[in-house]
Design an enzyme around this catalytic site. Structure first.
Site, short mmCIF file in Angstrom:
data_model
loop_
_atom_site.label_atom_id
_atom_site.label_comp_id
_atom_site.label_asym_id
_atom_site.label_seq_id
_atom_site.Cartn_x
_atom_site.Cartn_y
_atom_site.Cartn_z
N SER A 13 0.84 -1.21 0.00
CA SER A 13 0.00 0.00 0.00
C SER A 13 0.87 1.25 0.00
CB SER A 13 -0.96 0.00 1.19
OG SER A 13 -0.28 0.16 2.41
N ASN A 14 2.02 1.21 0.65
CA ASN A 14 2.92 2.37 0.60
C ASN A 14 3.49 2.55 -0.80
OD1 ASN A 14 3.67 3.93 3.20
ND2 ASN A 14 3.35 1.84 3.86
N LYS A 59 16.87 -16.29 -1.78
CA LYS A 59 17.95 -17.14 -2.33
C LYS A 59 18.69 -16.38 -3.44
CE LYS A 59 18.55 -21.79 -4.33
NZ LYS A 59 18.93 -21.30 -5.70
N LEU A 86 16.89 -8.59 5.12
CA LEU A 86 18.07 -7.75 5.36
C LEU A 86 18.64 -7.33 4.00
CD1 LEU A 86 19.74 -6.71 7.78
CD2 LEU A 86 21.37 -8.54 7.27
N ASN A 101 14.40 3.55 4.27
CA ASN A 101 13.42 2.60 4.79
C ASN A 101 12.41 3.35 5.65
OD1 ASN A 101 12.42 -0.13 5.62
ND2 ASN A 101 13.11 0.58 7.62
N HIS A 103 10.00 2.85 8.94
CA HIS A 103 9.76 1.95 10.07
C HIS A 103 8.49 2.41 10.78
CE1 HIS A 103 10.81 -0.94 13.14
NE2 HIS A 103 10.46 -0.04 14.04
N1 LIG Z 1 20.44 -3.74 5.77
C1 LIG Z 1 19.19 -3.39 6.16
N2 LIG Z 1 18.13 -4.05 5.66
C2 LIG Z 1 16.87 -3.71 6.01
C3 LIG Z 1 16.64 -2.66 6.94
C4 LIG Z 1 17.78 -1.98 7.46
O1 LIG Z 1 17.63 -1.02 8.26
N3 LIG Z 1 19.03 -2.35 7.04
N4 LIG Z 1 15.35 -2.34 7.35
C5 LIG Z 1 14.41 -3.44 7.16
C6 LIG Z 1 13.04 -3.14 7.63
N5 LIG Z 1 13.03 -3.54 9.04
C7 LIG Z 1 12.99 -4.87 9.39
C8 LIG Z 1 13.35 -5.23 10.69
C9 LIG Z 1 13.33 -6.56 11.04
C10 LIG Z 1 12.93 -7.52 10.13
C11 LIG Z 1 12.95 -8.96 10.50
O2 LIG Z 1 13.08 -9.31 11.65
N6 LIG Z 1 12.81 -9.85 9.48
C12 LIG Z 1 12.74 -11.28 9.74
C13 LIG Z 1 12.33 -12.04 8.46
C14 LIG Z 1 10.89 -11.69 8.14
C15 LIG Z 1 10.40 -12.45 6.92
O3 LIG Z 1 11.28 -12.93 6.14
O4 LIG Z 1 9.17 -12.54 6.80
C16 LIG Z 1 14.11 -11.82 10.17
O5 LIG Z 1 14.04 -12.81 10.91
O6 LIG Z 1 15.12 -11.25 9.77
C17 LIG Z 1 12.56 -7.15 8.83
C18 LIG Z 1 12.59 -5.82 8.46
C19 LIG Z 1 14.47 -3.96 5.76
N7 LIG Z 1 15.83 -4.38 5.47
O1 LIG Z 2 11.42 -1.14 9.25
C1 LIG Z 2 10.99 -2.02 9.92
N1 LIG Z 2 10.17 -3.01 9.58
C2 LIG Z 2 9.57 -3.02 8.33
C3 LIG Z 2 8.08 -2.79 8.51
O2 LIG Z 2 7.47 -3.29 9.44
N2 LIG Z 2 7.54 -2.03 7.57
C4 LIG Z 2 6.13 -1.75 7.62
O3 LIG Z 2 5.44 -2.72 6.86
C5 LIG Z 2 4.23 -2.11 6.40
C6 LIG Z 2 4.10 -2.43 4.93
O4 LIG Z 2 2.82 -2.08 4.50
P1 LIG Z 2 2.53 -2.02 2.93
O5 LIG Z 2 3.16 -0.77 2.41
O6 LIG Z 2 3.12 -3.26 2.31
O7 LIG Z 2 1.02 -1.98 2.83
C7 LIG Z 2 4.34 -0.60 6.64
O8 LIG Z 2 3.56 -0.22 7.76
C8 LIG Z 2 5.80 -0.42 6.96
O9 LIG Z 2 6.07 0.64 7.87
#
Ligand SMILES: Nc1nc2c(c(=O)[nH]1)N[C@@H](CNc1ccc(C(=O)N[C@@H](CCC(=O)O)C(=O)O)cc1)CN2
Ligand SMILES: O=CNCC(=O)N[C@@H]1O[C@H](COP(=O)(O)O)[C@@H](O)[C@H]1O
Length: 189
Positions: A13-14, A59, A86, A101, A103
């Site tokens: 949605s974003n 992958k 990540l 990003n 959050h």
């Molecule tokens: N380099 C880097 N990569 C990023 C971010 C960053 O600031 N730095 N910001 C991320 C957004 N924030 C998060 C924080 C935690 C998790 C998380 O915890 N993910 C699960 C996997 C979730 C899934 O695959 O569904 C894990 O176990 O790693 C995912 C996005 C996206 N990738």
């Molecule tokens: O940065 C930390 N974690 C990542 C995270 O939680 N991101 C959040 O996922 C949602 C995606 O919504 P969409 O745009 O797909 O509808 C949106 O609320 C983001 O802030």
């Protein structure tokens, strides 16, 4: 024309809101959407929006495919909008200060591994926070540690469920994320 790559793992949605914003304002930006999930709803949104989209799995990230694709696209800005993997350090090194990003909380609280989507709002409610919000930040090697670009807040009422909080946070995202992206693109000549 500016090139922006949007990455999303789920609904998107974003991503849709960002594309809509630039189209409504007649700002010509070439968008590309990348997701890591072949069933992500963001792919439906991309089809409807006529934005090129593709799946690059975790992958394939590990095989360097995402890096190669980003090099080909050579974007002015890379936007993580609900991307849950990540982001590879190798790309971060090659595109310094060009990866952001969003959050769904006020970092540094409620950030890091495991803190994404609903988990964030559940923790905010469980901890009886009286306010929450959004943080737009540069992407660094580890989750949610990059320099903050922008924050906005909203109040959390005692009666609010995690879904209520999620809705309030989404409203902030839709209002502010496109504008921050527009400002960053203006700075990139
Ligand atoms: N380099 C880097 N990569 C990023 C971010 C960053 O600031 N730095 N910001 C991320 C957004 N924030 C998060 C924080 C935690 C998790 C998380 O915890 N993910 C699960 C996997 C979730 C899934 O695959 O569904 C894990 O176990 O790693 C995912 C996005 C996206 N990738
Ligand atoms: O940065 C930390 N974690 C990542 C995270 O939680 N991101 C959040 O996922 C949602 C995606 O919504 P969409 O745009 O797909 O509808 C949106 O609320 C983001 O802030």
């Amino acid at each position: 024309m500016k090139e922006v790559v949007l990455l999303a793992s789920g609904s998107g949605s974003n991503a849709e809101n960002i594309v809509d914003y630039f189209r409504k304002k007649n700002i010509s930006v070439q968008f590309h959407i990348i997701t890591n999930k072949k069933d992500a709803f963001v792919l439906e949104r991309a089809k409807r929006l006529n934005v090129p989209a593709e799946v690059i799995t975790k992958k394939q990230n590990d095989e360097g495919i995402l890096h190669e694709r980003i090099q080909e696209l050579n974007p002015d800005l890379i936007v993580l909008a609900g991307y849950l993997l990540l982001f590879p350090a190798s790309i971060i090194k090659e595109f310094p200060n060009k990866i952001i990003n969003i959050h769904p909380a006020l970092l540094p609280k409620y950030g890091g591994k495991g803190m994404y989507g609903g988990f964030v709002h559940e923790a905010v409610v469980a901890n009886k926070e009286t306010k929450t919000g959004i943080t737009i930040h540069y992407v660094s090697e580890h989750y949610d540690e990059g320099a903050t670009i922008f924050q906005a807040t909203t109040n959390v009422e005692e009666k609010d469920s995690p879904e209520d909080v999620a809705n309030k946070v989404h409203q902030l995202e839709y209002e502010h994320f496109p504008k921050v992206i527009e400002q960053l693109l203006e700075k990139i000549n």
